[in-house]
Design an enzyme around this catalytic site. Structure first.
Site, PDB file in Angstrom:
ATOM      1  N   HIS A   1       1.464   6.937   4.147  1.00  0.00           N
ATOM      2  CA  HIS A   1       2.222   6.077   5.065  1.00  0.00           C
ATOM      3  C   HIS A   1       1.340   4.928   5.550  1.00  0.00           C
ATOM      4  O   HIS A   1       1.533   3.780   5.149  1.00  0.00           O
ATOM      5  CB  HIS A   1       2.726   6.921   6.234  1.00  0.00           C
ATOM      6  CG  HIS A   1       3.658   6.216   7.163  1.00  0.00           C
ATOM      7  ND1 HIS A   1       4.226   4.989   6.899  1.00  0.00           N
ATOM      8  CD2 HIS A   1       4.153   6.583   8.385  1.00  0.00           C
ATOM      9  CE1 HIS A   1       5.014   4.631   7.898  1.00  0.00           C
ATOM     10  NE2 HIS A   1       4.975   5.575   8.813  1.00  0.00           N
TER      11      HIS A   1
ATOM     12  N   HIS B   1       8.653   0.412  -3.576  1.00  0.00           N
ATOM     13  CA  HIS B   1       8.933   0.887  -2.224  1.00  0.00           C
ATOM     14  C   HIS B   1      10.094   1.863  -2.293  1.00  0.00           C
ATOM     15  O   HIS B   1      10.996   1.725  -3.130  1.00  0.00           O
ATOM     16  CB  HIS B   1       9.289  -0.293  -1.311  1.00  0.00           C
ATOM     17  CG  HIS B   1       9.257   0.036   0.151  1.00  0.00           C
ATOM     18  ND1 HIS B   1      10.318   0.635   0.792  1.00  0.00           N
ATOM     19  CD2 HIS B   1       8.294  -0.144   1.094  1.00  0.00           C
ATOM     20  CE1 HIS B   1      10.010   0.803   2.067  1.00  0.00           C
ATOM     21  NE2 HIS B   1       8.792   0.353   2.275  1.00  0.00           N
TER      22      HIS B   1
ATOM     23  N   ASP C   1       2.133  -3.970   1.823  1.00  0.00           N
ATOM     24  CA  ASP C   1       0.732  -3.552   1.813  1.00  0.00           C
ATOM     25  C   ASP C   1      -0.123  -4.329   0.816  1.00  0.00           C
ATOM     26  O   ASP C   1      -1.348  -4.250   0.870  1.00  0.00           O
ATOM     27  CB  ASP C   1       0.642  -2.054   1.479  1.00  0.00           C
ATOM     28  CG  ASP C   1       1.387  -1.202   2.483  1.00  0.00           C
ATOM     29  OD1 ASP C   1       1.086  -1.329   3.677  1.00  0.00           O
ATOM     30  OD2 ASP C   1       2.267  -0.423   2.079  1.00  0.00           O
TER      31      ASP C   1
END
Length: 492
Positions: free
Chosen positions: A307, A346, A402
């Site tokens: 996460h 994702h 990210d």
């Protein structure tokens, strides 16, 4: 107030007609109504059931009606990881993963990142609407006057080892923070204390205000420098950078480019619907505990590498690739399952993550101010080659939030173990928005998922002298490294 308005809206929606909307239909349905139902046939007994559809959902309790014998409990929905289970109705964040859309309270993330600031977005997420100037000034002032930490809390942080992980320090300190405010603990002050909007808001001001201070102290602790105190006339991110970096300069001013970059990163990370840590926040809060305990628990969920550690994994990958010339071989290794492509794909987005587009631009603005980060060339070329490769395009693997954020944090001088801390500060606003919504939702119940039991059905107790050797799990097969680590721990 926005909270009261939303309560009234929810109450109006919960009319008798709507309460029955998702229930099992026991009478014939007209042709028009049939369009809003789904028919389920139980092939075990040939019975058919019509379930109403509401907001593209079916009430899971309907499946309890599929029984072979009366009272056998019916069927459950098996959904490991909650991949297709909606447990709440929310008004906070909207995501369309196929189209790459993210909106906070209806506002496109692109507009908020371009035109807003973090505390204004925090107000929006928690209260439901953008504030006017006087509301924003009052909100910001209340948060910034709650940035200081009690001396005993500072003393607690100083007891951690010199090499303590900043995220572990943050989680522990937030949990301890609740002990300083017993009047905010329903277990001590009464289970209905958060019906008071004033009591509720006070905890929000404290948590949002103190998190940057806790994070900055954890950072200073790690590098062996004295903690800095907040300067409340500075902006939210400016004050945070000040506490991180000030040494002995009498008039230290953080770089405004970095302040704005961090502001945008905080906006982009503030909420993302019911992700792992937000689900943990709601789950813990459903027991009626205080928000400090819930936020600490949510931060613990975010601490997990799946996460909150994804941007660190991206950075490690880019360092491993090293140069643009090595990208073709790396992509080949990814296709042959020898390597993993981090920062792409994702669980929700099957398109380009809208946050990644914004962060890409911010990255270049930061590098113009601080000097180019060598890995940015590797990142942009990797992105280019991956998006031109049918292997990744056909699998809908696009850059996510990210992919570039770790590069920005690295350029700003943060070590990788600070990355989850930098994620926690803004995401706490989203957690608190969900906490408020949970408190106001008349359908709120304590979370209690079901399980499918597959263990031993029935066994009689056997005295210890009459038992054969028990089958053991992996306790006796630790790696040598783990054994050494445990022996060091137990020897102290």
């Amino acid at each position: 107030m926005a909270h009261i308005d939303r309560i009234n809206i929810l109450a109006n929606h919960l009319s008798k007609e709507e309460e029955e909307e998702n229930e099992l239909l026991t009478s014939p349905v007209s042709a028009d109504k049939k369009k809003e139902t789904v028919t389920v046939t139980d092939n075990r007994n040939g019975k058919s059931y019509d379930f109403k559809i509401k907001n593209d959902t079916i009430n899971a309790l309907n499946f309890k009606e599929l029984q072979l014998a009366k009272g056998d409990g019916g069927l459950m929905i098996y959904d490991p990881g909650f991949q297709n289970t909606a447990v709440v109705t929310s008004y906070i964040t909207y995501i369309d993963g196929d189209k790459g859309i993210l909106r906070y309270r209806g506002y496109p993330i692109e507009e908020l990142a371009e035109r807003s600031n973090f505390l204004e977005v925090a107000y929006l997420l928690i209260n439901g609407n953008l504030p006017n100037k006087s509301q924003l000034d009052g909100w910001s002032n209340k948060i910034m006057t709650h940035t200081f930490l009690h001396e005993n809390l500072v003393g607690l942080m100083k007891t951690f080892r010199y090499d303590a992980h900043p995220m572990g320090m943050l989680i522990s300190t937030v949990a301890a923070l609740g002990t300083f405010y017993p009047e905010a603990n329903p277990a001590l002050a009464g289970g209905d204390i958060f019906k008071s909007e004033n009591v509720r808001n006070k905890q929000i001001y404290r948590i949002v205000g103190k998190l940057p201070t806790i994070a900055a102290c954890a950072w200073r602790h790690r590098i062996g420098r004295p903690y800095n105190t907040p300067v409340n006339h500075l902006g939210y991110t400016e004050n945070f950078l000040y506490m991180l970096d000030k040494l002995s300069e009498p008039d230290y001013k953080p770089n405004p480019v970095l302040c704005r970059a961090l502001e945008i990163l905080f906006i982009l990370h503030a909420d993302h619907e019911l992700n792992c840590s937000t689900a943990a926040m709601r789950h813990i809060s459903s027991s009626g505990t205080d928000p400090y305990t819930s936020v600490a628990g949510a931060a613990g969920a975010l601490y997990g590498p799946s996460h909150g550690g994804a941007n660190e994994a991206v950075l490690d990958m880019l360092i491993h690739i090293g140069s643009k010339e090595n990208i073709p071989q790396f992509i080949s290794d990814v296709k042959s399952k020898k390597k993993k492509l981090m920062g792409f794909g994702h669980r929700i987005y099957k398109n380009y993550d809208p946050r990644a587009k914004i962060i890409r631009r911010v990255a270049y603005e930061v590098f113009e101010s601080l000097g180019k980060e060598p890995l940015i060339e590797v990142a942009t070329e990797l992105e280019k080659q991956a998006l031109e490769d049918e292997y990744f395009v056909s699998r809908k693997l696009y850059p996510n939030v990210d992919f570039y954020s770790g590069l920005i944090y690295k350029a700003m001088g943060f070590p990788t173990d600070m990355f989850p801390v930098l994620f926690t500060i803004p995401r706490a606003v989203g957690w608190l928005a969900h906490w408020v919504e949970h408190l106001e939702d008349p359908e709120t119940k304590i979370y209690r998922p079901r399980q499918v039991y597959k263990g031993e059905w029935f066994r009689n107790y056997v005295p210890i002298d009459g038992r054969p050797p028990a089958k053991v799990r992996s306790q006796d097969s630790y790696s040598s490294a783990t054994t050494k680590r445990y022996s060091k721990v137990t020897s102290h």
